[in-house]
Design an enzyme around this catalytic site. Structure first.
Site, PDB file in Angstrom:
ATOM      1  N   GLY A 191      16.390   7.570 -44.632  1.00  0.00           N
ATOM      2  CA  GLY A 191      17.456   6.730 -44.108  1.00  0.00           C
ATOM      3  C   GLY A 191      18.850   7.240 -44.395  1.00  0.00           C
TER       4      GLY A 191
ATOM      5  N   CYS B 220       0.568  -3.161 -14.370  1.00  0.00           N
ATOM      6  CA  CYS B 220      -0.670  -3.052 -15.158  1.00  0.00           C
ATOM      7  C   CYS B 220      -1.054  -4.376 -15.818  1.00  0.00           C
ATOM      8  CB  CYS B 220      -0.546  -1.947 -16.210  1.00  0.00           C
ATOM      9  SG  CYS B 220       0.465  -2.412 -17.632  1.00  0.00           S
TER      10      CYS B 220
HETATM   11 ZN   LIG Z   1       2.597  -1.784 -17.109  1.00  0.00          ZN
END
Ligand SMILES: [Zn+2]
Lengths: 187, 281
Positions: free
Chosen positions: B31, B244
Site C-alpha cells: 500500500g 447472460c
Molecule cells: Zn453478462
C-alpha cells in the site's frame, strides 16, 4: 583479471525469469524458489549471484561482508555489476553470512516519509528448509515455515514496520524472501 | 518470436532493474507508494504507461497476457497494449481471465475470481489518495508517515452528512493491513472487496506520477467506512445482465437505439461471453 566467470547467457530473458522467481518469493514469504543461471566466485552462492545480476548495478551501492569481501568477488562485482562497494550504512544491497553482515541496525532502515529507502540484505545460509520459524502476514494464506537465522533479530526488524530491512536468504541455487511485514512466531 | 528491433519487453535492462527494485520494495511495504523514474513509452500518458512499464518489468517469454479496459478486451487501448507486448516480448495473449498469467487492467477487476500465481497490473492515473485534500507531495508523504488520516475521515463523513452516503462510486480509498491508505485506481467500489485477501499478486503503476505500489497475495484490504455507515459495494441498479442474465456482476448501461432504449450488460466481456457459451453448451 582472475575470477571472471560469465554472466547471463541471454541477459534480457534470463533476468526476466530470475526476477519473476524473486518477485514470487517476496510475494510469498518463506516460499523457496530456485534460481538457475551463472555462478560467481566463491563463496557467493548461485542464487545470490543470479539475484545480484538481476537487481544490482552501478546505481546500487553494495556491501560485501566477511569472506564475501574477497578479491575474486570484488572483481566479479566490478565487471558484471559496476556496483560501488561501500560500508553497511550506505548499502542498497549487502551480501554475506548472517554473522558477517552484523547487526541489522547498521543498515539503512528507510525514513518515515520514504520507507522504501532501506537496504535489502542477501544472507547466505548453509541450507534453506520449509521447517523452522512460523511465518504469518501479507503473502501467506495461513502460515509458512522457514529456517531463518536469528529469529529474535528478525522479529525486531518486523517490529519497526513500516521501516526496516528486507531479506533474501540464499543457499546454493535456492532463495527465499522475508520482507519486513512478515511476523515471526516461535521455533 | 520477439521483434529483434527491440530489447525484450521494450525497456532497456537498466530501466527494468530500477522498476524491479521498486516492485520488490512495493511488495515488501503493501500500500506504500514507491517512487520510480518513469520512462517514455511509445504511447501517450492516459494510455496506461505506468501499467505498461510494470508489465514490461514482470513479463517472461512464457507468459500469457490479457489486457482489459473497463472490463473489455476489444477496446482500442486494450488491443494496442496487447499487440505491443506480442511484438516486443513475444508473449501469448488471451481474453480468458482464467488462462492469463498476467492481466493488465484499466478500471476493473475481472469477475472470474483470480487464482494463485496470477499477476494483476492496474493502470493508475492518480496514485495519491490524499491528493484531493492536499496538493503538496511533501505534505501527503508526512501524512502517510504519521498515519494521519483524520482529514480523510472527516471529508468522507461530510459526504455522508450531505448525501446520506459516501458519494464515491470509483477510486474508493482502502486501508492496507491496517496501515497505509491506498487509492485502488478508478475501479468501481463494487470491485473493492476483490482486492481483499486475493490469491493473486496485485501491482499498481502510475506513469505520469512515477509511483508503483502493490498488494501481495492474501493481504488485508478494507474500504474506509464508519461504524454507523458501513461500506456497501453494491451498485443501486438491481438489474440482471440483459445478455447472460448474471445477477452478481458489474453492469454497464448501454444505449440500444436512437429512441433512448437502453439495457444493462456485464462490463466484463469475457465473463459475459463465457456465461453465454456455457449456457448454450
Ligand atoms: Zn453478462
Amino acid at each position: 583479471m582472475d575470477g571472471l566467470t560469465p554472466g547471463f547467457d541471454h541477459p534480457a530473458t534470463d533476468a526476466a525469469r530470475a526476477f519473476r522467481m524473486v518477485l514470487d518469493a517476496m510475494a510469498h514469504p518463506g516460499r523457496i524458489v530456485t534460481l538457475d543461471g551463472p555462478v560467481a566466485p566463491a563463496p557467493c552462492s548461485q542464487a545470490a549471484c543470479v539475484a545480484l545480476l538481476t537487481l544490482a548495478d552501478a546505481t546500487t551501492p553494495l556491501h560485501l561482508a566477511g569472506a564475501h569481501d574477497c578479491g575474486p568477488l570484488r572483481d566479479w562485482v566490478a565487471f558484471h555489476l559496476g556496483a560501488p562497494l561501500v560500508g553497511p550504512e550506505d548499502a542498497t544491497f549487502a551480501l554475506g553470512t548472517w554473522d558477517a553482515l552484523g547487526p541489522p541496525a547498521a543498515y539503512r532502515q528507510g525514513t518515515p516519509d520514504y520507507s522504501d529507502r532501506s537496504a535489502t540484505l542477501i544472507v547466505e545460509v548453509p541450507a534453506l528448509s520449509a521447517h523452522g520459524t512460523r511465518l504469518t502476514g501479507p503473502g501467506i494464506e495461513t502460515a509458512a515455515h522457514l529456517s531463518v537465522p536469528d529469529p529474535d533479530a528478525l522479529r525486531g526488524n518486523a517490529a519497526r514496520f513500516p521501516l526496516g530491512l528486507d531479506f533474501l536468504f540464499t543457499s546454493g541455487a535456492q532463495l527465499a524472501a522475508l520482507p519486513r511485514t512478515t511476523k515471526l512466531g516461535d521455533g | 518470436m520477439t521483434d529483434q528491433a527491440y530489447n525484450f519487453a521494450y525497456l532497456d535492462e537498466a530501466t527494468k532493474r530500477m522498476l524491479r527494485r521498486a516492485l520488490l520494495k512495493a511488495v515488501a511495504i503493501p500500500g506504500y507508494q514507491v517512487p520510480f523514474s518513469s520512462r517514455e513509452m511509445p504511447m501517450p500518458y492516459g494510455w496506461g504507461t505506468g501499467g505498461v512499464q510494470v508489465t514490461a518489468a514482470c513479463l517472461v517469454p512464457e507468459d500469457t497476457l490479457k489486457v482489459i479496459d473497463q472490463g473489455a478486451d476489444d477496446t482500442t487501448n486494450a488491443v494496442s497494449i496487447r499487440s505491443f507486448f506480442e511484438k516486443v516480448a513475444g508473449v501469448a495473449t488471451t481474453e480468458a481471465t482464467a488462462e492469463a498469467s498476467v492481466i493488465q487492467t484499466r478500471h476493473r477487476i475481472p469477475e472470474t475470481p483470480l487464482h494463485a500465481g496470477q499477476i494483476l497490473v492496474f493502470q493508475v492515473p492518480i496514485p495519491e489518495p490524499l491528493r484531493f485534500l492536499e496538493p503538496r507531495e511533501t505534505e501527503t508523504r508526512v501524512m502517510h508517515a504519521l498515519e494521519d488520516y483524520g482529514l480523510m475521515q472527516v471529508r468522507l463523513y461530510e459526504d455522508i452528512a450531505r448525501h446520506g452516503e459516501i458519494a464515491r462510486a470509483y477510486a474508493y480509498p482502502v486501508k492496507v493491513e491496517g496501515r497505509y491508505v491506498m487509492d485502488p485506481s478508478p475501479i468501481p467500489k463494487f470491485d473493492n472487496p476483490k482486492l481483499n485477501m486475493s490469491p493473486a499478486l496485485q501491482l499498481f503503476g502510475a506513469g505520469r506520477e512515477c509511483r508503483i505500489y502493490a498488494l501481495p497475495p492474501f493481504t488485508r484490504v478494507e474500504s474506509l467506512d464508519f461504524e454507523d455507515y458501513p461500506f456497501t459495494p453494491s451498485k443501486a441498479a438491481g438489474q440482471d445482465c440483459a445478455i447472460c442474465g448474471a445477477s452478481g456482476s458489474y453492469l454497464d448501461e448501454v444505449i440500444t437505439d436512437d429512441a433512448g432504449g437502453r439495457m444493462f450488460v456485464c462490463s466484463d466481456t469475457d465473463y459475459c461471453a463465457t456465461r453465454v457459451q456455457e449456457a448454450s453448451a
